[in-house]
Design a protein around this motif. Structure first.
Motif, mmCIF file in Angstrom:
data_model
loop_
_atom_site.group_PDB
_atom_site.id
_atom_site.type_symbol
_atom_site.label_atom_id
_atom_site.label_comp_id
_atom_site.label_asym_id
_atom_site.label_seq_id
_atom_site.Cartn_x
_atom_site.Cartn_y
_atom_site.Cartn_z
ATOM 1 N N LYS A 25 0.835 -1.206 0.000
ATOM 2 C CA LYS A 25 0.000 0.000 0.000
ATOM 3 C C LYS A 25 0.871 1.258 0.000
ATOM 4 N N ALA A 26 1.968 1.230 0.735
ATOM 5 C CA ALA A 26 2.871 2.381 0.776
ATOM 6 C C ALA A 26 3.495 2.638 -0.593
ATOM 7 N N ILE A 27 3.911 1.576 -1.276
ATOM 8 C CA ILE A 27 4.494 1.718 -2.615
ATOM 9 C C ILE A 27 3.453 2.278 -3.584
ATOM 10 N N TYR A 28 2.257 1.713 -3.559
ATOM 11 C CA TYR A 28 1.170 2.114 -4.455
ATOM 12 C C TYR A 28 0.842 3.595 -4.289
ATOM 13 N N ASN A 29 0.629 4.028 -3.053
ATOM 14 C CA ASN A 29 0.255 5.420 -2.802
ATOM 15 C C ASN A 29 1.396 6.387 -3.103
ATOM 16 N N THR A 30 2.621 5.997 -2.776
ATOM 17 C CA THR A 30 3.762 6.868 -3.047
ATOM 18 C C THR A 30 3.938 7.099 -4.534
ATOM 19 N N TYR A 31 3.767 6.041 -5.328
ATOM 20 C CA TYR A 31 3.957 6.205 -6.773
ATOM 21 C C TYR A 31 2.949 7.205 -7.348
ATOM 22 N N PHE A 32 1.688 7.081 -6.986
ATOM 23 C CA PHE A 32 0.681 7.977 -7.551
ATOM 24 C C PHE A 32 0.848 9.405 -7.035
ATOM 25 N N THR A 33 1.305 9.544 -5.801
ATOM 26 C CA THR A 33 1.585 10.891 -5.287
ATOM 27 C C THR A 33 2.724 11.535 -6.060
ATOM 28 N N LEU A 34 3.782 10.777 -6.301
ATOM 29 C CA LEU A 34 4.907 11.289 -7.077
ATOM 30 C C LEU A 34 4.501 11.619 -8.505
ATOM 31 N N ALA A 35 3.662 10.779 -9.093
ATOM 32 C CA ALA A 35 3.234 11.002 -10.476
ATOM 33 C C ALA A 35 2.473 12.323 -10.607
ATOM 34 N N VAL A 36 1.508 12.539 -9.721
ATOM 35 C CA VAL A 36 0.724 13.774 -9.772
ATOM 36 C C VAL A 36 1.598 14.984 -9.423
ATOM 37 N N SER A 37 2.518 14.801 -8.508
ATOM 38 C CA SER A 37 3.438 15.873 -8.145
ATOM 39 C C SER A 37 4.284 16.290 -9.348
ATOM 40 N N ALA A 38 4.743 15.320 -10.127
ATOM 41 C CA ALA A 38 5.556 15.615 -11.312
ATOM 42 C C ALA A 38 4.727 16.327 -12.379
ATOM 43 N N VAL A 39 3.512 15.851 -12.620
ATOM 44 C CA VAL A 39 2.637 16.482 -13.619
ATOM 45 C C VAL A 39 2.340 17.927 -13.225
ATOM 46 N N THR A 40 2.018 18.144 -11.972
ATOM 47 C CA THR A 40 1.706 19.496 -11.492
ATOM 48 C C THR A 40 2.917 20.412 -11.585
ATOM 49 N N ALA A 41 4.103 19.871 -11.363
ATOM 50 C CA ALA A 41 5.322 20.677 -11.458
ATOM 51 C C ALA A 41 5.512 21.206 -12.874
ATOM 52 N N PHE A 42 5.267 20.378 -13.875
ATOM 53 C CA PHE A 42 5.397 20.831 -15.262
ATOM 54 C C PHE A 42 4.352 21.893 -15.591
ATOM 55 N N VAL A 43 3.124 21.703 -15.104
ATOM 56 C CA VAL A 43 2.063 22.674 -15.378
ATOM 57 C C VAL A 43 2.383 24.025 -14.749
ATOM 58 N N LEU A 44 2.737 24.011 -13.458
ATOM 59 C CA LEU A 44 3.007 25.265 -12.761
ATOM 60 C C LEU A 44 4.267 25.941 -13.264
ATOM 61 N N SER A 45 5.227 25.161 -13.726
ATOM 62 C CA SER A 45 6.453 25.752 -14.254
ATOM 63 C C SER A 45 6.160 26.616 -15.480
ATOM 64 N N VAL A 46 5.293 26.128 -16.353
ATOM 65 C CA VAL A 46 4.917 26.911 -17.541
ATOM 66 C C VAL A 46 4.099 28.133 -17.143
#
Length: 397
Positions: free
Chosen positions: A225-246
């Protein structure tokens, strides 16, 4: 000026040899394994080891004239700090009659603990010499173990949760130490990056991103469960970083400093609750909020807080690890309230314990970091002058 730094030959090697001799003697008295079989696999330990040595080593390699020191000193403090952490853990087991753990779990916890020191070293990157860095490592790892012991013993915080305070502790300890060292000149050309150094730093970020699920799950009870949740948190964090950077740059282009810091913020935030989050959309919301607070926090801190407090955060550890860590600690409290809403008698106690735990962590980090910075800034340790910040040439051929 170079001859002044050559005098480190008369102090640095002897300090390292003295510490190593102390470690060897203390390891001689170590007890054996407390368990015949470890609950931690070697691949999990290897992932954590990759993170702290390779990931953070390259993550801090963004300064154009400080690449050798960023990676080299990172390795030096980790190999010394892991031994020191093992010794402190062994002393606590002996003095407090605690349950002894197997060796693989002890060394894994030691490697995880070193994350705090590596984060702190990022706050003072290029501003302290190797002697000061080693002494800071020893002091911080001792104090971090004391902070964890307080949380475990008096506040009854589970061991895996108290270990996730490494981000909070490392960020605020490092900022407190950095408050004693002068800010570099705004016109300093050395306090800058090049496309090549940014690329190496991004390589470290990618390694940290890939191995972060192992970091959050290595001590968790529910690892999957920790691996599963961490991966999706990181994924959304990365997507949001690209959006906010632009959206936040004047020319509408991606900025490497945003991607460099914000893509990891989600992993820091979800560390406290990754093992207990039932639905992935909760983890994804945490990843979005973490990325927002990392990028927007960098603007607010650099324009408002940093000039007021006169604290130079060399690697931006406050908005990469500190603020996301605070968000994660608060999110854990909110999730506990939602989960135990029907059990009102114990709800207040749970909230008090969890809020008290991260308040204790931040308070201990700030107080001891401030004292450590005051000591390290004495003339005895030959503090680097501001004009010589961020230079490899004083330590490396």
């Amino acid at each position: 000026m170079a001859s002044h730094y050559r005098n480190f030959r008369h102090s640095l090697p002897w300090l390292i040899l003295l510490l190593e001799a102390v470690f060897i003697v203390l390891f001689y008295f170590f007890p054996g394994d407390g368990a015949s079989r470890s609950h931690i696999s070697y691949p999990a330990f290897q992932d954590v080891n990759h993170m702290v040595i390779f990931g953070f080593g390259f993550f801090l390699m963004f300064l154009k004239r400080y690449g050798f020191s960023s990676t080299g000193f990172n390795l030096l403090i980790i190999v010394l700090g892991v031994q020191c952490s093992m010794v402190i853990e062994g002393l606590l087991v002996f003095l407090l009659k605690m349950a002894n753990e197997d060796r693989l779990k002890r060394i894994t916890k030691a490697a995880v603990s070193m994350t705090a020191v590596v984060i702190s070293s990022g706050a003072v990157l290029g501003k302290i010499n190797p002697v000061q860095l080693i002494l800071m490592t020893v002091v911080e790892i001792i104090v971090f173990h004391v902070s964890r012991w307080i949380n475990n013993t008096f506040l009854q915080v589970p061991d895996n949760i108290s270990m996730m305070h490494v981000h909070l502790f490392g960020a605020y300890f490092g900022l407190a130490v950095s408050s004693w060292f002068s800010e570099p000149s705004p016109r300093s050309e050395k306090n800058a990056s090049t496309p090549k150094s940014d690329l190496f730093s991004m390589l470290g970020t990618l390694f940290l991103w890939v191995f972060w699920p192992s970091f959050n799950s290595v001590l968790a009870v529910n690892k999957s469960k920790a691996i599963y949740n961490t991966y999706f948190t990181l994924a959304v964090s990365a997507v949001t970083a690209f959006v906010l950077s632009v959206l936040t740059t004047k020319d509408g282009k991606f900025r490497m400093t945003h991607i460099h810091s914000a893509v990891l913020a989600g992993g820091v935030t979800v560390g406290y609750a990754a093992h207990s989050i039932e639905y992935p959309w909760i983890a994804m919301i945490l990843g979005l909020l973490a990325s927002v607070i990392a990028i927007l926090g960098s603007y607010c801190l650099q324009r408002c807080l940093t000039p007021a407090l006169k604290i130079h955060d060399a690697s931006g550890v406050h908005f990469t690890f500190g603020l996301p860590g605070v968000l994660g600690a608060l999110a854990q409290v909110v999730l506990l309230v939602i989960k135990n809403w029907t059990n009102l008698p114990s709800l207040g106690y749970l909230v008090l314990i969890n809020v008290g735990a991260f308040c204790v962590t931040i308070s201990v980090a700030l107080i001891t970091g401030f004292i450590t910075g005051f000591i390290l800034n004495r003339k005895l340790f030959r503090t680097i002058p501001v004009s010589k910040y961020f230079e490899d040439q004083f330590y490396w051929e």
